[in-house]
Design a protein around this motif. Sequence first.
Motif, PDB file in Angstrom:
ATOM      1  N   ALA A 193       0.855  -1.192   0.000  1.00  0.00           N
ATOM      2  CA  ALA A 193       0.000   0.000   0.000  1.00  0.00           C
ATOM      3  C   ALA A 193       0.885   1.233   0.000  1.00  0.00           C
ATOM      4  O   ALA A 193       1.961   1.247   0.599  1.00  0.00           O
ATOM      5  N   GLN A 194       0.444   2.293  -0.684  1.00  0.00           N
ATOM      6  CA  GLN A 194       1.202   3.533  -0.747  1.00  0.00           C
ATOM      7  C   GLN A 194       0.778   4.450   0.414  1.00  0.00           C
ATOM      8  O   GLN A 194      -0.406   4.758   0.553  1.00  0.00           O
ATOM      9  N   ILE A 195       1.744   4.884   1.197  1.00  0.00           N
ATOM     10  CA  ILE A 195       1.464   5.729   2.364  1.00  0.00           C
ATOM     11  C   ILE A 195       2.024   7.123   2.120  1.00  0.00           C
ATOM     12  O   ILE A 195       3.236   7.310   1.987  1.00  0.00           O
ATOM     13  N   MET A 196       1.146   8.106   2.063  1.00  0.00           N
ATOM     14  CA  MET A 196       1.559   9.499   1.914  1.00  0.00           C
ATOM     15  C   MET A 196       1.665  10.141   3.300  1.00  0.00           C
ATOM     16  O   MET A 196       1.995   9.471   4.260  1.00  0.00           O
ATOM     17  N   TRP A 197       1.393  11.419   3.429  1.00  0.00           N
ATOM     18  CA  TRP A 197       1.522  12.085   4.725  1.00  0.00           C
ATOM     19  C   TRP A 197       0.572  13.268   4.790  1.00  0.00           C
ATOM     20  O   TRP A 197       0.051  13.749   3.778  1.00  0.00           O
TER      21      TRP A 197
END
Length: 271
Positions: A193-197
Amino acid sequence: MRIGLVLLSLLLAAGCGEARSSAVPSPSSKSHHAFRVGGQFDAQVFGSRLAARQHGWPGPRMPVAPPPRNIDCRQLKCVALTFDDGPGDNTGHVLDTLAAHRARATFFMLGQMVTDGTRDFVRRMVSEGHELGNHSWDHPSLVGLSEGALRRELQRTQDVVQQVAGVRMHVMRPPYGSTNHEVEAMAKEEGLAQIMWDVDTLDWRDRNPGLVAKRSAEAKPGDIVLMHDIHPTTVEALPRLLDELDRKKFTYVTVSELIGSLTPGKAYHNG
């Protein structure tokens, strides 16, 4: 048993010099139990551990993560602290400070930074309940890479972390937050999964501990905070920002604890 002995002989023949120097036990030795599974000699376990030793990585013992926590971020003020670009020389100090506050975090690591000098930090992250994340091999913008280059950036990092710590990562952060359909598809293929901020401390730009602490302390419940464990100024800011978040009664969680069920390929943030 006969198959295991044959495989053992082949493995020792292929790496006999290393096997002698590492004192790898034979099936008849007293330490043979280290390679038993269910009371039987397991040639696959023996082979993987021998290969690890030949590459300079630790031998039989892998870190053991603490049991999962039952945390309801709908009821608690949760914040996910994340650290990019390590592990580096300062990562140990970051882990010390987090431990003093009983805080868990997520570390998005560069594969090329996992070396003989930093592998113990990675293993410690696992044993102390932190989450490991993939941040590519050497921090290129993933957008625009060929399919093969993109796959190598993620797979090489997956492989080195698994070899060192026995963990297969399930989250990734694309360098610079740069993503597109191709990156999404490859992340999905790799189970990431792609985790941004939500809160960017800009600690890479402003090497000012006071500013970093102030920006971090502005986090809201459910936010993901971006920092870097490679900067001494971030290490200096960390006790201050944790004191402030403690005062606000925040609970420090990993991104997986914060979000819950994750879909590979999908991008996540609080906003």
